[in-house]
Scaffold this motif. Structure first.
Motif, PDB file in Angstrom:
ATOM      1  N   THR A 194     -78.759  70.798 -26.239  1.00  0.00           N
ATOM      2  CA  THR A 194     -78.040  71.379 -27.364  1.00  0.00           C
ATOM      3  C   THR A 194     -78.099  70.381 -28.511  1.00  0.00           C
ATOM      4  OG1 THR A 194     -75.936  72.346 -28.091  1.00  0.00           O
ATOM      5  CG2 THR A 194     -75.803  70.540 -26.496  1.00  0.00           C
ATOM      6  N   CYS A 216     -73.351  79.637 -24.918  1.00  0.00           N
ATOM      7  CA  CYS A 216     -72.336  78.622 -24.666  1.00  0.00           C
ATOM      8  C   CYS A 216     -71.313  78.627 -25.799  1.00  0.00           C
ATOM      9  CB  CYS A 216     -72.993  77.249 -24.550  1.00  0.00           C
ATOM     10  SG  CYS A 216     -71.918  75.959 -23.863  1.00  0.00           S
ATOM     11  N   PHE A 224     -68.954  74.177 -22.811  1.00  0.00           N
ATOM     12  CA  PHE A 224     -69.622  72.873 -22.790  1.00  0.00           C
ATOM     13  C   PHE A 224     -68.683  71.804 -22.229  1.00  0.00           C
ATOM     14  CE2 PHE A 224     -71.393  68.937 -24.449  1.00  0.00           C
ATOM     15  CZ  PHE A 224     -72.734  69.106 -24.163  1.00  0.00           C
ATOM     16  N   ILE A 239     -77.734  77.139 -25.262  1.00  0.00           N
ATOM     17  CA  ILE A 239     -78.044  75.884 -24.577  1.00  0.00           C
ATOM     18  C   ILE A 239     -79.158  76.158 -23.572  1.00  0.00           C
ATOM     19  CG2 ILE A 239     -75.836  74.682 -24.826  1.00  0.00           C
ATOM     20  CD1 ILE A 239     -75.064  75.663 -22.040  1.00  0.00           C
TER      21      ILE A 239
END
Length: 265
Positions: free
Chosen positions: A145, A206, A211, A254
């Motif tokens: 990411t 995400c 995360f 992601i």
């Protein structure tokens, strides 16, 4: 307490975080395994199935899926996913309670590094049919990411690893087997006629919350939070604040990067 039970106990108390943060097994490794097998499997055994995320991935491909999981917290969530062709058994990877030659495929999804490899592979060989496929599938952390988020993740994760090394109590709560030796262990077992490693990636959606929960789903961090929270709480809160400020309320992509080690009997 033996290593198997220590590792099972390591996953107590955060099964809900694990269930909602961890990635699903993507279709690609399932396709590869079926290609090597030469058909859709009648029976897939998922060793160390956790909350059943990895088992559910096979639901529309295999005739029967059997998840094996020693952690009572994890398997309680997995059992909510039971269906006509999917069931879950509380057992260890080296004593599955399953009959000989019952599985076309045995998979370990992000779990083989918590299993004593020689005893586990002996059990895999016992339950796997001739020409059957064994696959250990692992994620690399963190997912891909923004570099700032990855760096923050690794800063917290490095602190966790420092604590594991310096605290004898924390170090004694688990037994870990190197992922880097998975392919060698599969080769050295002598049970397989062909082995290889395959790399791939998969994109998922995400949020900041997910995360954050990806690292909170790590047994290493949870063990410290449960037993010596004062060693890591401030760093964890700093990480949460940073990630929330970085991403805000947006949804973003992601990439989970995977390594799959294959053995064909």
């Amino acid at each position: 307490m033996d290593g198997k039970q220590k590792n099972a106990d390591r996953f107590t108390g955060f099964a809900d975080i694990y269930e909602n943060a961890r990635p699903m097994v993507p279709q690609y490794p399932i396709n590869v395994i079926c290609s090597y097998l030469g058909k859709k499997p009648d029976t897939v055994v998922d060793l160390g199935c956790g909350t059943g995320l990895s088992s559910r991935a096979w639901k529309n491909t295999a005739g029967n899926i059997i998840g094996i999981e020693p952690s009572i917290d994890m398997i309680n969530i997995a059992r909510c996913k039971q269906s006509e062709n999917m069931k879950f058994i509380q057992a260890f990877s080296d004593k599955t309670t399953l009959p000989d030659n019952c599985a076309d495929v045995v998979v370990c999804s992000q779990s083989f590094h918590w299993m004593e490899p020689k005893a586990t592979l002996k059990e895999v060989n016992r339950i796997l049919k001739g020409n059957g496929v064994f696959a250990a599938v692992d994620c690399d952390w963190p997912p891909v990411t923004l570099r700032q988020a990855e760096k923050a993740y690794m800063t917290l994760y490095s602190k966790v690893k420092e604590i594991e090394k310096s605290s004898k109590f924390i170090k004694d709560t688990f037994v870990h087997y190197s992922k880097d030796k998975h392919l060698k262990n599969i080769n050295d077992s002598g049970y397989f006629t062909y082995t290889r490693e395959i790399l791939f990636a998969n994109t998922e959606k995400c949020t900041a919350e997910r995360f954050i929960n990806i690292i909170l789903s790590q047994g290493s961090l949870q063990t410290i939070l449960k037993n010596s929270p004062e060693l890591i709480e401030a760093d964890t809160e700093q990480f949460k604040t940073y990630i929330n400020n970085l991403f805000g309320k947006q949804e973003f992509d992601i990439d989970f990067c995977y390594r799959m080690r294959i053995g064909i009997k």
